[in-house]
Design a protein around this motif. Structure first.
Motif, mmCIF file in Angstrom:
data_model
loop_
_atom_site.group_PDB
_atom_site.id
_atom_site.type_symbol
_atom_site.label_atom_id
_atom_site.label_comp_id
_atom_site.label_asym_id
_atom_site.label_seq_id
_atom_site.Cartn_x
_atom_site.Cartn_y
_atom_site.Cartn_z
ATOM 1 N N THR A 24 -50.529 173.578 46.975
ATOM 2 C CA THR A 24 -49.910 174.064 45.747
ATOM 3 C C THR A 24 -48.415 174.240 45.976
ATOM 4 O O THR A 24 -47.973 174.549 47.084
ATOM 5 C CB THR A 24 -50.508 175.413 45.316
ATOM 6 N N GLU A 32 -48.544 177.020 36.900
ATOM 7 C CA GLU A 32 -48.809 175.775 37.604
ATOM 8 C C GLU A 32 -49.982 175.043 36.950
ATOM 9 O O GLU A 32 -50.893 175.673 36.409
ATOM 10 C CB GLU A 32 -49.111 176.040 39.084
ATOM 11 N N PHE A 88 -52.842 171.611 37.288
ATOM 12 C CA PHE A 88 -53.497 170.571 38.084
ATOM 13 C C PHE A 88 -53.970 169.477 37.132
ATOM 14 O O PHE A 88 -54.694 169.746 36.174
ATOM 15 C CB PHE A 88 -54.688 171.162 38.841
ATOM 16 N N TRP A 136 -51.309 169.672 42.070
ATOM 17 C CA TRP A 136 -50.730 170.814 41.382
ATOM 18 C C TRP A 136 -49.224 170.624 41.245
ATOM 19 O O TRP A 136 -48.581 170.076 42.143
ATOM 20 C CB TRP A 136 -50.985 172.106 42.153
#
Length: 386
Positions: free
Chosen positions: A42, A82, A84, A89
């Motif tokens: 991430t 964030e 995905f 991500w």
């Protein structure tokens, strides 16, 4: 016990099969066999602290996670969002009010996502609720009330439809008493809906919604140290009795109208232990849960894939802090091995199922050093792959 870094100084899908937990299907998840947790990379901002506190998905290719990032030198903090896309991500630009965090996200659809939290006005000692909306291309701040003159803070957001969204948390009155807070989005605006407040400090940490006349909120009644569960019947909120144990409920997981789990943690007199209570349509019953020997073990979030496949995540308190996950397989709660990114402090705060799959996402944070004073945290995400 450790709490979300930004809050330390501030405050201590209807699924599956009907019936009791023991009547669930025997085709349960193969723990330690076909499914296992894997850490997924991430991104992080340039600031020293980055934490993900909640996650929500509409598909394997559409997952949102929210939290905050903080500059240790100034103490300023800002929302962290964030996404995905099925492959990786990425950081997504969002409004950045100072001294703010996002504690919960709920994805109604790819073009209808809510995130909630608060703005802590440290200079004057009050807070303000924060609600943000993603319309498919942009995050924007949506005006929201506070519930009390001296501030409010939102900890959870849930929905049954695009015009039936609930946000839960707490407000603070002039006497510095914490009061439960529930706000409703009707498709046009947010409004405060009166909730139950037993004597003492009362806070809501999670909830669930199945229809306009069926919503739940869970938290803690610090007046008597018991868990607090409230139900919305379409007209008003009412308190639902629970077994008399010292507890904090962090999540409510609906299975069917008469089946649900309330999860969090309680005390065995020496350590914090995971708490799981099952609702059968008339009463809540405590079920045995695993723990980490000799350490406080907290459950911060939970989700259901099926009636016989429910996940709860949190951490065991060290040092070092380690990630903790447990699974309901239809007959019992079992601890499941989970990885750690750091060597000192890993914590999981949010978890969500991946619709259409047996997969699950969990998010949190990990420490990157042993520095004395303000720590450096990075985002943590792991996926249960089957």
């Amino acid at each position: 016990m450790r709490r979300f870094g930004i809050l330390i100084s501030f405050v201590f899908v209807w699924l599956g099969i009907n019936g009791s937990p023991s009547e669930a299907s025997s085709t349960s998840l193969l723990i330690g066999g076909a499914c296992s947790w894997h850490i997924i990379a991430t991104p992080n901002t340039i600031n020293e602290v980055n934490e993900l506190l909640s996650v929500s998905a509409t598909s394997a290719n559409d997952v949102w996670a929210v939290g905050y990032h903080r500059d240790n030198h100034t103490g300023n903090s800002w929302p962290l969002t964030e996404h995905f896309n099925g492959t990786a991500w990425s950081l997504v630009s969002s409004p950045q009010p100072k001294f703010s965090t996002l504690l919960s996200v709920a994805e109604v659809s790819p073009a209808d996502v809510w995130a909630v939290g608060g703005v802590i006005k440290q200079t004057i000692g009050i807070s303000r609720t924060l609600t943000m909306h993603w319309d498919g291309s942009t995050w924007s701040v949506i005006p929201s009330p506070n519930g009390a003159l001296d501030g409010g803070f939102l900890t959870s957001v849930v929905f049954s439809a695009t015009n039936d969204v609930w946000a839960f948390g707490y407000s603070i009155n002039r006497a510095q008493r914490f009061l439960t807070l529930a706000m409703h989005w009707d498709g046009r605006s947010w409004s405060v809906v009166p909730t139950i407040n037993p004597p003492g400090n009362d806070l809501l940490w999670g909830g669930g919604a199945g229809s306009p006349d069926d919503a739940w909120a869970v938290g803690t009644d610090e007046g008597d140290g018991s868990g607090l569960i409230e139900m919305w019947n379409g007209t008003s909120w009412g308190r639902i009795p629970t077994p008399n144990v010292a507890s904090v409920f962090r999540s409510y997981v609906p299975i069917m109208p008469n089946d649900a789990w309330a999860l969090g943690y309680s005390s065995n007199g020496m350590k914090a232990i995971p708490l799981a209570e099952f609702w059968n349509g008339s009463t809540f019953t405590v079920f045995p849960t695993p723990t980490v020997s000799g350490q406080d073990t907290l459950v911060n979030g939970a989700t259901a894939v099926r009636a016989d496949n429910v996940w709860a995540v949190g951490d065991s308190q060290g040092p070092p802090d380690r990630t903790f996950t447990m699974n309901w397989n239809g007959s019992s709660w079992m601890a499941v091995a989970s990885p750690n990114r750091g060597i000192f402090g890993d914590d999981l705060y949010g978890v969500t199922r991946i619709p259409g799959t047996a997969g699950v996402w969990a998010v949190g944070t990990y420490l990157t050093d042993f520095a004395v004073g303000p720590h450096r945290n990075k985002t943590l995400a792991m996926r249960l792959h089957c």
